[in-house]
Write an enzyme that holds these catalytic residues in place. Sequence first.
Site, PDB file in Angstrom:
ATOM      1  N   GLU A  80      -1.824 -53.031  27.050  1.00 19.07           N
ATOM      2  CA  GLU A  80      -1.518 -52.134  25.929  1.00 19.07           C
ATOM      3  C   GLU A  80      -1.209 -50.717  26.403  1.00 19.07           C
ATOM      4  OE1 GLU A  80      -0.995 -53.164  23.022  1.00 19.07           O
ATOM      5  OE2 GLU A  80      -1.943 -55.158  23.039  1.00 19.07           O
ATOM      6  N   ARG A  90      -6.365 -57.082   8.470  1.00 22.14           N
ATOM      7  CA  ARG A  90      -5.693 -58.182   7.764  1.00 22.14           C
ATOM      8  C   ARG A  90      -6.735 -59.177   7.245  1.00 22.14           C
ATOM      9  NH1 ARG A  90      -4.267 -63.023   9.385  1.00 22.14           N
ATOM     10  NH2 ARG A  90      -4.705 -62.584  11.569  1.00 22.14           N
TER      11      ARG A  90
END
Length: 214
Positions: A80, A90
């Site tokens: 990342e 979510r």
Amino acid sequence: MPNILLTGFEPFGGESINPSWEAVKQLDRASIEGHNVVSRLIPVAFGTSIDLLKKSIEELNPAIVIAVGQAGGRSAISVERVAINVSDGRIPDNEGRQPVDEPINPNGPVAYWSTLPIKAVVKAIREEGIPAEISQTAGTYVCNHLFYGLMDSLASRRDIRGGFIHIPFIPEQAVRHSGQPSLGLRDIIKAIEIAVRTTLTYEADIEAIGGSIH
Ligand code: PCA
């Protein structure tokens, strides 16, 4: 011997294992280039994940911190690039919390860069025959949350380098997710070890193409 802190997560989202912990725990107490690896299990929980990480950093005073998490659906080791200052779940975390568009630190910057030599790490992992890529987002769930919390606490500790690596499902998970890619646990462990070695070798990152269009 100086310490290196590796973290992996508990299972979440209906899985019975999390390959990040399966991999990281096997490196606990390993010795890499004169450094002692300490692996810690982190809950999939907004808030408490960062508290636990901060405690481990205070206790161990590591030279490097690499947090690892599962990213089901990805096909390669994803190093990342950046942590962003927002949590937008979510699904609820393992403690039932589901923040929507909440800043992780209301007084913090929009984002923090990884301080790992991310391009050098991707190159070194690929050279061992394992697929790896730079990822431009760690999402907005607990992994990004922990990554942001890590870099936020390292902002005042420039001597400690840190970052986040997402890994794919391992095959025993992928058999239950038709069409999803996977990577074997051995390769994942090897890739994490390479990430540690490369970070110890490279003070600054190399210049290499690793962007993406989408
Ligand atoms: N992956 C999740 C959280 C824990 C994990 O292993 C994520 O990508 O946010």
